[in-house]
Design an enzyme around this catalytic site. Structure first.
Site, mmCIF file in Angstrom:
data_model
loop_
_atom_site.group_PDB
_atom_site.id
_atom_site.type_symbol
_atom_site.label_atom_id
_atom_site.label_comp_id
_atom_site.label_asym_id
_atom_site.label_seq_id
_atom_site.Cartn_x
_atom_site.Cartn_y
_atom_site.Cartn_z
ATOM 1 N N ASP A 36 0.848 -1.183 0.000
ATOM 2 C CA ASP A 36 0.000 0.000 0.000
ATOM 3 C C ASP A 36 0.890 1.241 0.000
ATOM 4 O O ASP A 36 2.068 1.179 0.368
ATOM 5 C CB ASP A 36 -0.910 -0.020 1.228
ATOM 6 C CG ASP A 36 -1.880 1.143 1.243
ATOM 7 O OD1 ASP A 36 -2.490 1.406 0.193
ATOM 8 O OD2 ASP A 36 -2.024 1.796 2.291
ATOM 9 N N ASP A 41 -0.133 5.249 0.774
ATOM 10 C CA ASP A 41 -0.337 6.224 1.848
ATOM 11 C C ASP A 41 -0.494 5.506 3.184
ATOM 12 O O ASP A 41 -1.321 4.613 3.340
ATOM 13 C CB ASP A 41 -1.579 7.053 1.554
ATOM 14 C CG ASP A 41 -1.646 8.329 2.370
ATOM 15 O OD1 ASP A 41 -0.688 8.614 3.105
ATOM 16 O OD2 ASP A 41 -2.658 9.043 2.275
#
Length: 266
Positions: free
Chosen positions: A13, A15
């Site tokens: 992932d 952010d």
């Protein structure tokens, strides 16, 4: 519990794991240097469908990390890949979304339209310029039988002034109007991870899903059959684990701890 030394690839992932807002998280460059040194392939997979992958590439480059476009996967790209399996080339797709979604659909060979006529699919992402007219056309197309797809179900996202509507809010309006539920591609559904696995060419059981949200990254990774790791530099906190039925295989304080684990000799 899986053996961490068996990990041969990563789906990461963005952010909350690699950066937060406009700043890199501690240990970012060393993390990617370790991946390159150990020849561990990876895909940075994001639910964000508003920006093209070039924007993620540029952000990481500004942080001192160089990645190829093939190492970045947005939910818009995963949605386009899923539609290629279900629709013929050149099919008309009504897009409720911004540049990242429209680019992904066009590059996949679809005709992106804003009218319901002969539309084969309606694809919805965050659209900060959405109009009533476009929502009406989308509703008419869905009501006429078009495939109804959402890039991600995020109902809101944080702004400087508080929470504001996300793509899930637009999906909810269309679902209430039409009585039809959308097919969701992004996390916490498995499709984004499955497309990343297709790019990597590695088995799910040796591909680590690395994220900061229990309810999206970890759930989605689990549904795709991946071992998962939670990093505590984003949304979910250690105390959230006590109250959650969702269990990652590993929990790391930050990216530096992940790098340390990856650097161990098997």
């Amino acid at each position: 519990m899986p053996d961490f030394d068996s990990i041969r690839a990563l789906i990461i992932d963005g952010d909350g794991v690699l950066w937060r807002g406009g700043a890199p998280l501690p240990g970012l460059c060393d993390f990617f240097l370790t991946l390159r040194r150990r020849v561990l392939p990876f895909v940075v997979a994001t639910n964000n469908a508003t920006a093209p992958p070039q924007a993620v590439q540029t952000k990481l480059s500004q942080f001192g990390v160089e990645v190829s476009l093939a190492e970045i996967l947005t939910s818009a790209e995963a949605t386009a890949a899923l539609l290629r399996q279900r629709l013929s080339a050149g099919a008309r797709v009504l897009a409720v979304g911004e540049q990242g979604l429209r680019m992904a659909l066009e590059q996949a060979g679809f005709e992106v339209v804003d009218k319901a006529d002969q539309t084969r699919a309606v694809v919805v992402a965050l659209d900060r310029g959405v109009t009533y007219e476009l929502l009406a056309e989308a509703s008419l197309a869905i009501g006429a039988g078009a495939l109804f797809v959402g890039t991600n179900p995020d109902v809101n996202f944080p702004s400087e002034r508080g929470l504001v509507p996300g793509s899930g809010a637009i999906l909810a309006a269309l679902q209430v109007t039409t009585g039809r539920a959308p097919l969701i591609v992004g996390k916490p559904e498995p499709h984004l991870f499955l497309e990343a696995l297709r790019r990597l060419g590695t088995p799910a059981e040796v591909t680590l899903g690395l994220g900061d949200r229990l309810e999206t990254d970890i759930v989605g990774g689990n549904r795709a059959g991946l071992p998962t790791a939670l990093v505590l530099t984003g949304v979910s906190r250690r105390e959230d684990l006590d109250a959650s039925p969702v269990r990652p295989d590993w929990v790391f304080q930050d990216l530096r701890a992940v790098t340390q684990a990856l650097s161990r000799d098997p």
